[in-house]
Structures are given as C-alpha cells and as structure tokens.
Design a protein around this motif. Structure first.
Motif, PDB file in Angstrom:
ATOM      1  N   LYS A 191      -6.082   1.883   0.471  1.00  0.00           N
ATOM      2  CA  LYS A 191      -6.855   0.856   1.174  1.00  0.00           C
ATOM      3  C   LYS A 191      -8.316   0.890   0.750  1.00  0.00           C
ATOM      4  O   LYS A 191      -8.946  -0.160   0.553  1.00  0.00           O
ATOM      5  CB  LYS A 191      -6.748   1.057   2.688  1.00  0.00           C
ATOM      6  CG  LYS A 191      -5.365   0.770   3.256  1.00  0.00           C
ATOM      7  CD  LYS A 191      -5.333   1.022   4.763  1.00  0.00           C
ATOM      8  CE  LYS A 191      -3.960   0.773   5.337  1.00  0.00           C
ATOM      9  NZ  LYS A 191      -3.906   1.051   6.788  1.00  0.00           N
ATOM     10  N   ASN A 219       0.815  -1.220   0.000  1.00  0.00           N
ATOM     11  CA  ASN A 219       0.000   0.000   0.000  1.00  0.00           C
ATOM     12  C   ASN A 219       0.848   1.269   0.000  1.00  0.00           C
ATOM     13  O   ASN A 219       0.529   2.238  -0.683  1.00  0.00           O
ATOM     14  CB  ASN A 219      -0.935   0.014   1.213  1.00  0.00           C
ATOM     15  CG  ASN A 219      -2.071  -0.981   1.058  1.00  0.00           C
ATOM     16  OD1 ASN A 219      -2.248  -1.554  -0.012  1.00  0.00           O
ATOM     17  ND2 ASN A 219      -2.832  -1.193   2.106  1.00  0.00           N
ATOM     18  N   ARG A 220       1.933   1.247   0.766  1.00  0.00           N
ATOM     19  CA  ARG A 220       2.773   2.435   0.847  1.00  0.00           C
ATOM     20  C   ARG A 220       3.399   2.768  -0.508  1.00  0.00           C
ATOM     21  O   ARG A 220       3.410   3.928  -0.942  1.00  0.00           O
ATOM     22  CB  ARG A 220       3.867   2.236   1.896  1.00  0.00           C
ATOM     23  CG  ARG A 220       4.814   3.418   2.030  1.00  0.00           C
ATOM     24  CD  ARG A 220       5.811   3.204   3.159  1.00  0.00           C
ATOM     25  NE  ARG A 220       5.141   3.063   4.439  1.00  0.00           N
ATOM     26  CZ  ARG A 220       5.772   2.814   5.578  1.00  0.00           C
ATOM     27  NH1 ARG A 220       7.091   2.679   5.589  1.00  0.00           N
ATOM     28  NH2 ARG A 220       5.098   2.699   6.712  1.00  0.00           N
ATOM     29  N   SER A 234      -2.870   9.012  -0.710  1.00  0.00           N
ATOM     30  CA  SER A 234      -2.594   8.543   0.645  1.00  0.00           C
ATOM     31  C   SER A 234      -2.766   7.023   0.743  1.00  0.00           C
ATOM     32  O   SER A 234      -3.445   6.409  -0.089  1.00  0.00           O
ATOM     33  CB  SER A 234      -3.528   9.226   1.646  1.00  0.00           C
ATOM     34  OG  SER A 234      -4.854   8.757   1.478  1.00  0.00           O
ATOM     35  N   GLU A 235      -2.149   6.440   1.781  1.00  0.00           N
ATOM     36  CA  GLU A 235      -2.303   5.004   2.010  1.00  0.00           C
ATOM     37  C   GLU A 235      -3.762   4.661   2.301  1.00  0.00           C
ATOM     38  O   GLU A 235      -4.245   3.598   1.886  1.00  0.00           O
ATOM     39  CB  GLU A 235      -1.422   4.541   3.167  1.00  0.00           C
ATOM     40  CG  GLU A 235       0.054   4.468   2.826  1.00  0.00           C
ATOM     41  CD  GLU A 235       0.865   3.793   3.919  1.00  0.00           C
ATOM     42  OE1 GLU A 235       0.562   2.625   4.254  1.00  0.00           O
ATOM     43  OE2 GLU A 235       1.784   4.439   4.448  1.00  0.00           O
ATOM     44  N   ALA A 238       0.785   4.074  -2.913  1.00  0.00           N
ATOM     45  CA  ALA A 238       0.443   5.465  -2.593  1.00  0.00           C
ATOM     46  C   ALA A 238       1.479   6.428  -3.162  1.00  0.00           C
ATOM     47  O   ALA A 238       1.131   7.478  -3.715  1.00  0.00           O
ATOM     48  CB  ALA A 238       0.329   5.632  -1.075  1.00  0.00           C
TER      49      ALA A 238
END
Length: 250
Positions: free
Chosen positions: A217, A202-203, A212-213, A206
């Motif tokens: 999500k 996810n990071r 953003s993370e 992003a």
C-alpha cells in the motif's frame, strides 16, 4: 414478486443499516453504501438481494440508467456505484464523469457483459476504478466492492489480459526495443506497478514480492504521488503510455 425482490426498500433501509445499532466497539466499520445501476430491473433486484446478505454492505438505492444514476448519486452520496456500461438514455461510461462531479468520494465499478477493450479504456478514462464482467460469481462481486472501497482497483482477469495484450502491441509498434524505466520510480516501485498492471491485488503482490500488504500500500501511494495520479488504473495507463514498463518480454 415485488415483495420477494425488494425487501430492503420495503423495510426502510438495508440490513446493515438496520442492524448497525447493535455493533459493539471494535466491530467492523460502517457499512459500504452501494448504489446499483442497471437497466434490467430483475437483475437489479437480484443483485440487491445478494448484497443485502452481507453485513458490511448496504444498498442505499438503485437506478435504471445513467441519467437517473447521476441524480441518485447526488442525493445519496454512495461509497460505491455498481453500474452497467450500456443503458438507455445515458450509458454508464458517460455517467461516470458526472457522478464524480456530484459525488466526488464515490468509487465506480462497471459491472457489464461488454468485454470490448474500448469500453474498458473509456471507463478507466472516465474515472471508473473497477471493471467486472457479469460472468463472475456473487462472491467475487462482494469481494470487489470491499476491495474498491479500500482504495484498490478491480478488473476481471480476462479484461486485464486484454489490456496487457493491447499494450504489448503498442510496444511492438515502436522502434525502441528496450524501454527505459522512469527514473522517478525505484526498482521496487516498478515491480509493484507491473504486478498492478497484471491485475493483481495488494495481497497477491505482497505474496509475490515477499513483503507485507502495508508495504505494498505504501509503494502504491508513493507511485501515485510521484506520478501525480489519483488511482491505480491511472498509474497503469500512464506507465504504458510513457513506456516505463516493458511488458513485451517475459
């Protein structure tokens, strides 16, 4: 030797659980409860020692094969099962399905020397949410445990590359050269899904998409809901099978 390699079991619970009472309000969540499954006792003990150094990870038990792993999972209800693929009596892949039945909330990470694509595919089909090679560092193991506990999937980069190579070959064997994205997914969701298919967390997604993370999500959750799937890896396999991602170019 036993005293050296088995400190957690000898002291009545893992470090995280023993020190849990000292946590103040606002401190990190309850420790991640891990069941270690491998047919090599020395490897199990060594891995246990490494994991017990982490304040947020608790080794609650161990097993030497898939059959014992199912029994232990039913009794201990771990958050994470860290399991080898090939073991006597019952292998890890075969045990996956049974573990999901007796401990539905458990997430399974295969930790193995097997870099066979077939093992990777079968593990995913059986319900594993992670596939790591034993060549990775201990830091990567602990990071993967935390990521999977947070709902992510983890695949060793070399295995993710093999996954993409195989899917590219499948695409090339079809007569269609242009693949039409599934209309039920937005362009942004398709971008996120493609990055998930490349093995990114996810990071990283992003950063690549400048969002953003939390937004990542949300996109992953929406993708799973739209496709009626349960994990990120299921979404990737579905996307490739249904030809909604064109990985044959770029």
């Amino acid at each position: 030797m036993a005293d050296t390699f088995g400190p957690a079991m000898a002291q009545g619970g893992c470090r995280a659980e023993r020190e849990g009472a000292a946590r103040e309000p606002g401190e990190p969540r309850e420790p991640i409860r891990v069941l270690v499954v491998d047919d090599h006792e020395l490897f199990r003990r060594g891995l246990e020692i490494v994991l017990e150094q982490e304040e947020d990870i608790c080794v609650v038990g161990e097993a030497g094969d898939g059959a014992e792993a199912v029994e232990k999972a039913a009794d201990l209800l771990p958050d994470i099962v860290l399991m080898d693929v090939r073991m006597p009596r019952r292998g890890g892949i075969e045990a996956c399905t049974s573990i999901k039945e007796v401990a539905p909330s458990a997430r399974i990470i295969m930790l193995t020397i097997s870099d066979e694509e077939a093992d990777l595919y079968e593990a995913i089909k059986a319900g594993a949410t992670g596939y790591l090679l034993k060549e990775i560092s201990t830091d990567e193991v602990t990071a993967a445990i935390r990521a999977v506990a947070d709902g992510q999937s983890q695949i060793s980069p070399s295995m993710a590359a093999k996954l993409l190579t195989e899917f590219k070959a499948l695409v090339q064997r079809t007569d269609e050269r242009r693949l039409v994205p599934a209309p039920r997914l937005t362009d942004r969701e398709l971008e996120v899904l493609k990055l998930v298919a490349m093995g990114k967390n996810n990071r990283d997604i992003a950063k690549d998409l400048f969002i953003s993370e939390n937004t990542v999500k949300n996109h992953v959750r929406n993708i799973l809901e739209k496709l009626q799937l349960h994990s990120r890896m299921e979404a990737v396999v579905y996307a490739m099978r249904e030809k909604i991602l064109d990985l044959g170019s770029g």
